[in-house]
Write an enzyme that holds these catalytic residues in place. Structure first.
Site, short mmCIF file in Angstrom:
data_model
loop_
_atom_site.label_atom_id
_atom_site.label_comp_id
_atom_site.label_asym_id
_atom_site.label_seq_id
_atom_site.Cartn_x
_atom_site.Cartn_y
_atom_site.Cartn_z
CB SER A 12 7.36 53.62 -38.89
OG SER A 12 8.39 53.18 -39.76
CE LYS A 80 9.70 43.62 -45.42
NZ LYS A 80 8.28 43.99 -45.40
CG ASP A 81 7.44 47.51 -47.98
OD1 ASP A 81 7.00 46.35 -47.80
OD2 ASP A 81 7.83 48.24 -47.05
CB SER A 123 3.70 38.30 -44.60
OG SER A 123 4.35 37.56 -45.62
CG LEU A 124 -1.23 37.00 -48.61
CD1 LEU A 124 -1.74 37.20 -50.04
CD2 LEU A 124 -2.30 36.36 -47.75
NE ARG A 125 7.97 36.42 -47.52
CZ ARG A 125 8.51 36.22 -46.32
NH1 ARG A 125 9.01 35.04 -45.99
NH2 ARG A 125 8.56 37.20 -45.42
NE ARG A 126 7.57 37.75 -42.52
CZ ARG A 126 7.73 39.04 -42.25
NH1 ARG A 126 6.67 39.75 -41.84
NH2 ARG A 126 8.90 39.63 -42.39
NE ARG A 143 -0.94 46.34 -42.19
CZ ARG A 143 -1.62 47.33 -42.77
NH1 ARG A 143 -2.86 47.13 -43.15
NH2 ARG A 143 -1.06 48.50 -42.96
N GLY A 144 0.71 46.99 -38.34
CA GLY A 144 1.30 48.03 -37.51
C GLY A 144 2.80 48.03 -37.58
CB VAL A 146 8.89 46.89 -35.26
CG1 VAL A 146 9.53 45.85 -34.34
CG2 VAL A 146 9.37 46.68 -36.70
NE ARG A 149 4.66 44.67 -37.55
CZ ARG A 149 5.74 44.22 -38.18
NH1 ARG A 149 5.86 42.93 -38.46
NH2 ARG A 149 6.71 45.04 -38.51
CB CYS A 234 4.91 43.96 -52.55
SG CYS A 234 5.77 45.03 -53.71
#
Length: 300
Positions: A12, A80-81, A123-126, A143-144, A146, A149, A234
């Site tokens: 990417s 973070k991944d 993101s589940l956190r977001r 998804r995708g 930057v 998205r 993650c």
């Protein structure tokens, strides 16, 4: 290993920027390198939400396999991944200075809806933290890379989408309307890179250790230890942020139910020499009312 170090990276635009940044750091200590793009599972499957894919290290697995198979010499990961436990035979070579760790919501209007807005993120956190703050809103998956998205946001009937600020800043993407999410606790190690190598390449790994940014290393270790102690993957709705303030480390972490109805936080200040900061913070959080039950619910 040849004299030309092979740096593995996702293909990417953002991943390539990060790999080139690492390449420049290697050049600063007179090490020459070449980039080797590798497709990750997370880049191939852009329709299924990450938390449904059931793969640990969905963005890092292929690069780690390439390392173990001696197809590359280093892998550049968004930290973070990266799972909190690296595969056997691999080790952290160095951690560069961290970028901005915070999140930002890109909105279509300077005056977004006060109630009932549709916000995009996978993101589940977001999702969890957004719904905790704005319970009348709804969240849709996105998804995708930057730019993909951002394009989807423009083409869909959504009010906004959440991004890591570091990615937008690194790519120097102009954003017309955005709102800082200084209340949202980011993912553990968000904004940081991890350069991974083989344990057997001891001479190279020892040389690369000089490139570590020590304050970043201290902070991301605390955040990842917090995640590991809570046994979250993650994609789990766990946030953590540590910062160095003179001889102190300020730590803030959270756990949030997916629907946002339950949210528990811990905020502590530790001496920088304190051992196991993330583990200590996680244990403090779990003593709060409802925290252990919430963790069991999320893991169950």
């Amino acid at each position: 290993m040849s004299n030309l170090i092979r740096i593995g990276t996702r293909d990417s635009t953002l991943a390539l920027w990060q790999a080139r940044h690492v390449q420049e750091m290697l050049r600063s200590i007179e090490l020459e390198s070449v980039l080797v793009p590798v497709k990750s599972t997370g880049d191939i499957n852009l329709t299924q939400p990450l938390y449904e894919m059931g793969i640990t290290g969905v963005f890092t697995k292929e690069l780690d396999i390439a390392l173990l198979n001696n197809q590359i010499d280093l892998a550049v990961h968004s930290m973070k991944d990266v799972p909190t436990l690296l595969p056997s035979g691999l080790t952290t070579a160095f951690v560069p200075k961290r970028g901005n760790p915070m999140d930002v919501v890109v909105v279509k209007s300077k005056r977004p809806k006060k109630n009932g807005a549709v916000i995009a993120t996978s993101s589940l956190r977001r999702q969890a933290q957004w719904l905790n703050r704005y319970p009348k809103d709804s969240v849709v998956p996105l998804r995708g890379n930057v730019q993909t998205r951002l394009n989807k946001l423009n083409n869909e009937n959504w009010d906004g989408a959440i991004f890591a600020l570091a990615g937008l800043e690194r790519l120097e993407i102009p954003i017309k309307n955005s709102l800082s999410l200084d209340w949202m606790i980011p993912a553990p190690a968000q904004g940081a890179l991890m350069v991974v190598g083989r344990e057997s390449d001891k001479k190279m790994i020892s040389q690369l250790h000089s490139l570590n940014h020590v304050p970043t290393v201290l902070c991301v270790k605390a955040e990842r230890d917090f995640l590991r102690t809570l046994q979250g993957g993650c994609s789990a709705p766990i946030g953590a942020l540590a910062s160095v303030d003179n001889d102190k480390i300020r730590f803030k972490g959270c756990l949030t139910d997916l629907d946002g109805k339950v949210h528990v936080e811990v905020e502590e200040v530790f001496e920088t020499k304190t051992q196991n900061i993330g583990e200590k913070a996680a244990k403090i959080l779990l003593k709060q009312k409802g925290a252990a039950a919430l963790l069991n619910k999320i893991k169950g």
